[in-house]
Design a protein around this motif. Structure first.
Motif, short mmCIF file in Angstrom:
data_model
loop_
_atom_site.label_atom_id
_atom_site.label_comp_id
_atom_site.label_asym_id
_atom_site.label_seq_id
_atom_site.Cartn_x
_atom_site.Cartn_y
_atom_site.Cartn_z
N GLN A 151 0.81 -1.21 0.00
CA GLN A 151 0.00 0.00 0.00
C GLN A 151 0.85 1.27 0.00
OE1 GLN A 151 -2.86 0.16 3.18
NE2 GLN A 151 -3.57 2.22 2.66
N GLU A 152 1.86 1.31 0.85
CA GLU A 152 2.67 2.52 0.98
C GLU A 152 3.77 2.63 -0.07
OE1 GLU A 152 4.18 2.74 4.94
OE2 GLU A 152 2.24 2.34 5.88
N GLY A 153 4.18 1.50 -0.61
CA GLY A 153 5.34 1.53 -1.50
C GLY A 153 5.04 1.58 -2.99
N ALA A 154 3.77 1.43 -3.39
CA ALA A 154 3.45 1.38 -4.81
C ALA A 154 3.89 2.64 -5.55
CB ALA A 154 1.95 1.15 -5.00
N ILE A 155 3.73 3.82 -4.93
CA ILE A 155 4.09 5.07 -5.59
C ILE A 155 5.60 5.13 -5.83
CG2 ILE A 155 4.23 6.29 -3.38
CD1 ILE A 155 3.21 7.74 -6.81
N PHE A 156 6.37 4.63 -4.85
CA PHE A 156 7.84 4.59 -5.01
C PHE A 156 8.21 3.73 -6.22
CE2 PHE A 156 11.89 2.46 -4.35
CZ PHE A 156 12.73 3.49 -3.96
N THR A 157 7.59 2.56 -6.32
CA THR A 157 7.89 1.63 -7.41
C THR A 157 7.50 2.24 -8.76
OG1 THR A 157 7.47 -0.20 -5.88
CG2 THR A 157 7.53 -0.72 -8.24
N ARG A 158 6.35 2.92 -8.81
CA ARG A 158 5.90 3.54 -10.06
C ARG A 158 6.88 4.61 -10.54
NH1 ARG A 158 0.21 2.89 -8.09
NH2 ARG A 158 -0.74 1.42 -9.58
N ILE A 159 7.35 5.44 -9.63
CA ILE A 159 8.26 6.51 -10.01
C ILE A 159 9.58 5.95 -10.53
CG2 ILE A 159 9.60 8.47 -9.15
CD1 ILE A 159 7.30 9.00 -7.18
N ILE A 160 10.09 4.94 -9.83
CA ILE A 160 11.37 4.36 -10.24
C ILE A 160 11.26 3.73 -11.63
CG2 ILE A 160 13.02 2.50 -9.77
CD1 ILE A 160 13.43 4.90 -7.99
N PHE A 161 10.20 2.96 -11.86
CA PHE A 161 10.03 2.34 -13.18
C PHE A 161 9.73 3.39 -14.26
CE2 PHE A 161 9.68 -1.81 -11.12
CZ PHE A 161 10.31 -2.61 -12.07
N GLY A 209 8.27 12.04 2.08
CA GLY A 209 8.35 10.66 2.52
C GLY A 209 9.04 9.77 1.51
N LEU A 210 8.60 8.53 1.42
CA LEU A 210 9.28 7.54 0.59
C LEU A 210 9.30 7.91 -0.89
CD1 LEU A 210 10.74 4.85 0.59
CD2 LEU A 210 8.53 3.71 0.40
N LYS A 211 8.22 8.48 -1.39
CA LYS A 211 8.20 8.83 -2.82
C LYS A 211 9.24 9.90 -3.14
CE LYS A 211 4.53 12.37 -2.88
NZ LYS A 211 3.21 12.71 -3.44
N GLY A 212 9.62 10.69 -2.13
CA GLY A 212 10.65 11.70 -2.34
C GLY A 212 11.99 11.07 -2.68
N ALA A 213 12.27 9.91 -2.10
CA ALA A 213 13.52 9.20 -2.41
C ALA A 213 13.55 8.79 -3.87
CB ALA A 213 13.66 7.98 -1.51
N ALA A 214 12.40 8.32 -4.38
CA ALA A 214 12.33 7.92 -5.79
C ALA A 214 12.49 9.12 -6.71
CB ALA A 214 10.99 7.23 -6.06
N MET A 215 11.87 10.24 -6.37
CA MET A 215 11.97 11.44 -7.20
C MET A 215 13.40 11.96 -7.24
SD MET A 215 8.43 13.40 -6.16
CE MET A 215 8.81 14.79 -7.24
N ALA A 216 14.08 11.91 -6.10
CA ALA A 216 15.47 12.37 -6.05
C ALA A 216 16.35 11.50 -6.94
CB ALA A 216 15.97 12.33 -4.60
N THR A 217 16.08 10.20 -6.94
CA THR A 217 16.86 9.28 -7.77
C THR A 217 16.68 9.59 -9.25
OG1 THR A 217 16.76 7.49 -6.14
CG2 THR A 217 17.17 6.86 -8.42
#
Length: 466
Positions: A151-161, A209-217
């Motif tokens: 639930q919490e990590g799907a947005i992170f995975t979407r941004i990275i892919f 939060g977590l999605k910020g890590a993906a955006m920074a990457t």
């Protein structure tokens, strides 16, 4: 008091470091092999060390968000390893051909091969990005993530892919630069990307939060790619200069790149597939704490493996360019010398992991259960570090010669036919749970090193044409 000979040696060392970082054009097909290894290896080691520094910094800040966040990043990156595999495979194929053309003193043909590889990358990226963005929750669920992680990590995975394009281009173009012998340019582009990541990561995580890590990457990778493209188009600081004519579809050249690249891609996909299985096995048999500890241990493994990978890349470039220049004996000597250096470095890291694992893991998390799993994983996986170093050099040497099929077969046999069944048996049949998966890693890597060494010594790679 230093002697004149000592002062002369020190001056030579600083001269080599300065030349390697300046990116001065060098002919790696003649002169001192030891000097050639260091001129290539220093920027390659620094390049990949910065990548590993980012991985550690990223995990440090993500770790503050708790075990679920750590598990999300770890499980996502286990699958994103497929993207890295495609990037590294294309990079290996393009780099091998570029190195041959540079060894033949034909930089125009080298640039043309590099441009055609970018066209292949564009097609691959579309397929990967769409699938990853669409199936993000299913990916986390498949990897054994808990409902909270999904639930919490799907947005992170979407941004990275969704940012797969810049991941693939960053690694591919750096492979082109390395094949041309310009390791300093590859280093600078990855440094720019990683520095941007390191600066943005804590800021974005704090506010988003977590999605910020993906955006920074993704933003960090993008800055590195823009730097690369600028130098490819202008030709500044490199013997390669891309023009629009180089991007005209050349089916024979694309076929030649694909012939070398697809086994290399499959080679790394096989390894990634094994890592995905292990990550899922650890999550299923040990739970979130084991998964989080394992992911922290993996990040630390990567921190020290990437510099060794830099030395291995130096061997690949030297093999490719010297084969192009018909200097077969020099190519072989370059590999053996690089393997020796890598074994010494990885032996030192092995001692660090065996005796300092608890202290290292404690730096990233205060959770006692996660610490216990992480330290155990790092200690067990680190036991085979010398063999990791030797195996990497031998496999990359074969790749650099254009013989990407042999390492692929070795990986398939050692990872899928041995490591996966062995890990499952140890984890479930022997009731060792997550520890069984940890044990399978150094055993399989040792097998790879011994087999790759034997195959390289047989010498069939010397006759490969690309």
């Amino acid at each position: 008091m230093t002697t004149p000979a000592t002062r002369h040696s020190i001056r030579n060392i600083f001269s080599i470091i300065r030349q390697s970082l300046n990116g001065e054009e060098q002919d790696y097909t003649q002169g001192s092999i030891r000097r050639a290894v260091f001129l290539l290896a220093i920027p390659m080691i620094l390049e990949l060390s910065m990548e590993s520094v980012f991985a550690i910094v990223d995990m440090f800040f993500v770790g503050k968000l708790g075990p679920d966040a750590i598990a999300t990043v770890g499980l996502t990156e286990s699958v994103v390893a497929i993207v890295y595999s495609i990037a590294i495979g294309l990079s290996t194929g393009a780099g091998a051909i570029v190195a041959r053309r540079i060894g033949e003193k034909n930089p125009v043909a080298a640039a043309h091969a590099g441009a055609q590889s970018l066209l292949i990358a564009g097609v691959c990226t579309i397929l990967i990005s769409v699938a990853g963005v669409w199936l993000a929750p299913e990916i986390l669920h498949f990897m054994g993530g808990s409902p909270a992680v999904v639930q919490e990590g799907a947005i992170f995975t979407r941004i990275i892919f969704g940012g797969s394009l810049v991941i693939i281009l960053l690694f591919l173009i750096n492979g082109i630069f390395r094949g041309a012998g310009n390791a300093a340019m590859a280093m600078k582009s990855l440094w720019i990307a990683s520095f941007t990541n390191i600066i943005l990561c804590p800021i974005f995580i704090h506010f988003m939060g977590l999605k910020g890590a993906a955006m920074a990457t993704v933003i960090g990778r993008t800055t590195g790619v823009l730097y690369q493209l600028y130098h490819l188009v202008t030709g500044k600081g490199s013997s390669l200069r891309f023009t629009w004519a180089h991007f005209d579809i050349d089916k024979p050249q694309i076929a030649a790149i694909f012939k070398v690249a697809w086994p290399a891609t499959l080679q790394f996909l096989i390894g990634s597939g094994s890592w995905i299985f292990l990550a899922r096995l650890v999550a299923e048999t040990g739970g979130t704490d084991a998964s989080a500890g394992y992911q922290i241990a993996i990040r630390n493994m990567v921190f020290f493996i990437l510099p060794a990978w830099g030395l291995s890349n130096a061997a690949a470039t030297l093999v490719g360019q010297n084969l192009g220049a018909q200097q077969v004996a020099r190519a072989e000597k370059s590999v053996m010398l690089t393997a020796r250096y890598n074994a010494v470095f990885m032996g030192c890291v092995m001692l660090l992991f065996l005796f300092g694992s608890q202290f290292i893991i404690r730096f990233f998390t205060g959770d006692a259960a996660v610490q216990a799993y992480g330290a155990r994983a790092l200690r067990i996986m680190g036991a085979g570090y010398i063999f990791y170093g030797i195996g990497m050099v031998m496999s990359q040497a074969l790749n650099g010669a254009g013989d990407t099929r042999t390492p692929t077969i070795i990986n398939f046999c050692c990872f899928w036919l041995f490591q996966i069944p062995f890990a499952y048996t140890m984890a479930t049949g022997a009731h060792l749970r997550a520890t069984g998966a940890f044990i399978a890693i150094p055993v399989a890597e040792t097998m790879i090193a011994l087999i790759a060494w034997y195959v390289f010594s047989k010498g069939k790679w010397k006759t490969v044409k690309v």
